[in-house]
Design a protein around this motif. Structure first.
Motif, PDB file in Angstrom:
ATOM      1  N   ASN A  91      48.596 145.928 -27.308  1.00 34.58           N
ATOM      2  CA  ASN A  91      48.869 145.765 -25.872  1.00 34.58           C
ATOM      3  C   ASN A  91      47.845 146.495 -25.017  1.00 34.58           C
ATOM      4  N   ALA A  92      47.407 147.651 -25.480  1.00 35.63           N
ATOM      5  CA  ALA A  92      46.397 148.394 -24.721  1.00 35.63           C
ATOM      6  C   ALA A  92      45.081 147.636 -24.693  1.00 35.63           C
ATOM      7  N   LEU A  93      44.719 147.005 -25.791  1.00 37.49           N
ATOM      8  CA  LEU A  93      43.490 146.216 -25.828  1.00 37.49           C
ATOM      9  C   LEU A  93      43.581 145.037 -24.871  1.00 37.49           C
ATOM     10  N   ARG A  94      44.716 144.357 -24.865  1.00 35.81           N
ATOM     11  CA  ARG A  94      44.892 143.214 -23.949  1.00 35.81           C
ATOM     12  C   ARG A  94      44.863 143.666 -22.500  1.00 35.81           C
ATOM     13  N   ALA A  95      45.462 144.806 -22.196  1.00 34.56           N
ATOM     14  CA  ALA A  95      45.423 145.326 -20.826  1.00 34.56           C
ATOM     15  C   ALA A  95      43.993 145.657 -20.415  1.00 34.56           C
ATOM     16  N   ALA A  96      43.214 146.215 -21.332  1.00 40.76           N
ATOM     17  CA  ALA A  96      41.812 146.520 -21.029  1.00 40.76           C
ATOM     18  C   ALA A  96      41.022 145.235 -20.814  1.00 40.76           C
ATOM     19  N   GLU A  97      41.290 144.200 -21.601  1.00 41.28           N
ATOM     20  CA  GLU A  97      40.603 142.918 -21.410  1.00 41.28           C
ATOM     21  C   GLU A  97      40.922 142.333 -20.043  1.00 41.28           C
ATOM     22  N   ILE A  98      42.184 142.385 -19.665  1.00 32.08           N
ATOM     23  CA  ILE A  98      42.574 141.842 -18.363  1.00 32.08           C
ATOM     24  C   ILE A  98      41.958 142.661 -17.236  1.00 32.08           C
ATOM     25  N   TYR A  99      41.857 143.967 -17.413  1.00 33.08           N
ATOM     26  CA  TYR A  99      41.246 144.838 -16.404  1.00 33.08           C
ATOM     27  C   TYR A  99      39.807 144.412 -16.145  1.00 33.08           C
ATOM     28  N   PHE A 100      39.037 144.207 -17.197  1.00 30.52           N
ATOM     29  CA  PHE A 100      37.640 143.830 -17.011  1.00 30.52           C
ATOM     30  C   PHE A 100      37.487 142.376 -16.578  1.00 30.52           C
ATOM     31  N   MET A 101      38.411 141.517 -16.994  1.00 30.75           N
ATOM     32  CA  MET A 101      38.370 140.128 -16.536  1.00 30.75           C
ATOM     33  C   MET A 101      38.682 140.024 -15.055  1.00 30.75           C
ATOM     34  N   PHE A 102      39.484 140.926 -14.545  1.00 41.15           N
ATOM     35  CA  PHE A 102      39.780 140.937 -13.119  1.00 41.15           C
ATOM     36  C   PHE A 102      38.494 141.050 -12.309  1.00 41.15           C
ATOM     37  N   PHE A 103      37.578 141.915 -12.747  1.00 47.68           N
ATOM     38  CA  PHE A 103      36.319 142.080 -12.024  1.00 47.68           C
ATOM     39  C   PHE A 103      35.411 140.867 -12.195  1.00 47.68           C
ATOM     40  N   ALA A 104      35.450 140.236 -13.354  1.00 45.19           N
ATOM     41  CA  ALA A 104      34.672 139.017 -13.546  1.00 45.19           C
ATOM     42  C   ALA A 104      35.206 137.907 -12.639  1.00 45.19           C
ATOM     43  N   ILE A 105      36.526 137.814 -12.525  1.00 43.51           N
ATOM     44  CA  ILE A 105      37.119 136.789 -11.664  1.00 43.51           C
ATOM     45  C   ILE A 105      36.826 137.096 -10.195  1.00 43.51           C
ATOM     46  N   CYS A 106      36.833 138.358  -9.815  1.00 45.57           N
ATOM     47  CA  CYS A 106      36.470 138.726  -8.434  1.00 45.57           C
ATOM     48  C   CYS A 106      35.036 138.310  -8.128  1.00 45.57           C
ATOM     49  N   TRP A 107      34.145 138.445  -9.112  1.00 40.76           N
ATOM     50  CA  TRP A 107      32.758 138.042  -8.897  1.00 40.76           C
ATOM     51  C   TRP A 107      32.672 136.522  -8.733  1.00 40.76           C
ATOM     52  N   VAL A 108      33.456 135.786  -9.493  1.00 44.09           N
ATOM     53  CA  VAL A 108      33.448 134.328  -9.362  1.00 44.09           C
ATOM     54  C   VAL A 108      33.923 133.930  -7.973  1.00 44.09           C
ATOM     55  N   TYR A 109      34.927 134.621  -7.453  1.00 44.32           N
ATOM     56  CA  TYR A 109      35.455 134.315  -6.128  1.00 44.32           C
ATOM     57  C   TYR A 109      34.614 134.889  -4.994  1.00 44.32           C
ATOM     58  N   SER A 110      33.585 135.664  -5.288  1.00 44.37           N
ATOM     59  CA  SER A 110      32.812 136.340  -4.238  1.00 44.37           C
ATOM     60  C   SER A 110      32.000 135.377  -3.385  1.00 44.37           C
ATOM     61  N   ALA A 111      31.797 134.174  -3.850  1.00 45.63           N
ATOM     62  CA  ALA A 111      31.048 133.185  -3.072  1.00 45.63           C
ATOM     63  C   ALA A 111      31.709 131.827  -3.265  1.00 45.63           C
ATOM     64  N   SER A 112      31.394 130.923  -2.360  1.00 51.74           N
ATOM     65  CA  SER A 112      31.919 129.573  -2.475  1.00 51.74           C
ATOM     66  C   SER A 112      31.201 128.874  -3.625  1.00 51.74           C
ATOM     67  N   ARG A 113      31.957 128.391  -4.564  1.00 50.61           N
ATOM     68  CA  ARG A 113      31.368 127.770  -5.751  1.00 50.61           C
ATOM     69  C   ARG A 113      32.039 126.423  -6.030  1.00 50.61           C
ATOM     70  N   ARG A 114      31.341 125.603  -6.798  1.00 51.90           N
ATOM     71  CA  ARG A 114      31.863 124.287  -7.131  1.00 51.90           C
ATOM     72  C   ARG A 114      32.928 124.376  -8.219  1.00 51.90           C
ATOM     73  N   ARG A 115      33.658 123.288  -8.370  1.00 57.50           N
ATOM     74  CA  ARG A 115      34.715 123.217  -9.368  1.00 57.50           C
ATOM     75  C   ARG A 115      34.149 123.366 -10.780  1.00 57.50           C
ATOM     76  N   ASN A 116      32.988 122.782 -11.036  1.00 53.17           N
ATOM     77  CA  ASN A 116      32.387 122.884 -12.366  1.00 53.17           C
ATOM     78  C   ASN A 116      32.075 124.334 -12.714  1.00 53.17           C
ATOM     79  N   TYR A 117      31.729 125.132 -11.722  1.00 54.80           N
ATOM     80  CA  TYR A 117      31.440 126.544 -11.975  1.00 54.80           C
ATOM     81  C   TYR A 117      32.703 127.269 -12.446  1.00 54.80           C
ATOM     82  N   HIS A 118      33.830 126.945 -11.823  1.00 52.52           N
ATOM     83  CA  HIS A 118      35.099 127.561 -12.234  1.00 52.52           C
ATOM     84  C   HIS A 118      35.470 127.138 -13.650  1.00 52.52           C
ATOM     85  N   LEU A 119      35.270 125.870 -13.966  1.00 54.34           N
ATOM     86  CA  LEU A 119      35.576 125.393 -15.317  1.00 54.34           C
ATOM     87  C   LEU A 119      34.675 126.053 -16.350  1.00 54.34           C
TER      88      LEU A 119
END
Length: 104
Positions: free
Chosen positions: A2-30
């Motif tokens: 569970n601690a490993l999964r929580a750490a993965e989600i923690y770092f994925m949160f920042f990756a997802i924030c970077w994806v949302y930081s600019a307007s991007r196309r649907r293919n970029y999200h996929l």
């Protein structure tokens, strides 16, 4: 686990924030969704085979491997929900504003 999964989600949160930081196309999200899920899957595959520790490489523990595969859903669903939601919100186009009704 569970601690490993929580750490993965923690770092994925920042990756997802970077994806949302600019307007991007649907293919970029996929593509971002596929890459993040692939990275989590590769890490799990290495842990599943036991090759993360050279002393126990090729060690097989059914309980541990079942736990790894079941808990894989936690980050996979997190990634899929937060990266694919903008794709689904674009499917509902807003209706045009009707002309103003005035009474004379």
């Amino acid at each position: 686990e569970n601690a490993l999964r929580a750490a993965e989600i923690y770092f994925m949160f920042f990756a997802i924030c970077w994806v949302y930081s600019a307007s991007r196309r649907r293919n970029y999200h996929l593509t971002a969704t596929g890459i993040l899920i692939a990275l989590v899957s590769i890490g799990d595959a290495l842990r599943w085979t036991g090759c993360n520790d050279p002393t126990t490489c090729n060690a097989f523990s059914l309980e541990r491997n079942v736990l790894i595969m079941q808990s894989w859903l936690i980050p996979a669903l997190f990634i899929a929900v937060f990266l694919l939601l903008p794709c689904y919100t674009r499917l509902n186009e807003s209706k045009p504003v009707p002309d103003r009704v005035t009474f004379k």
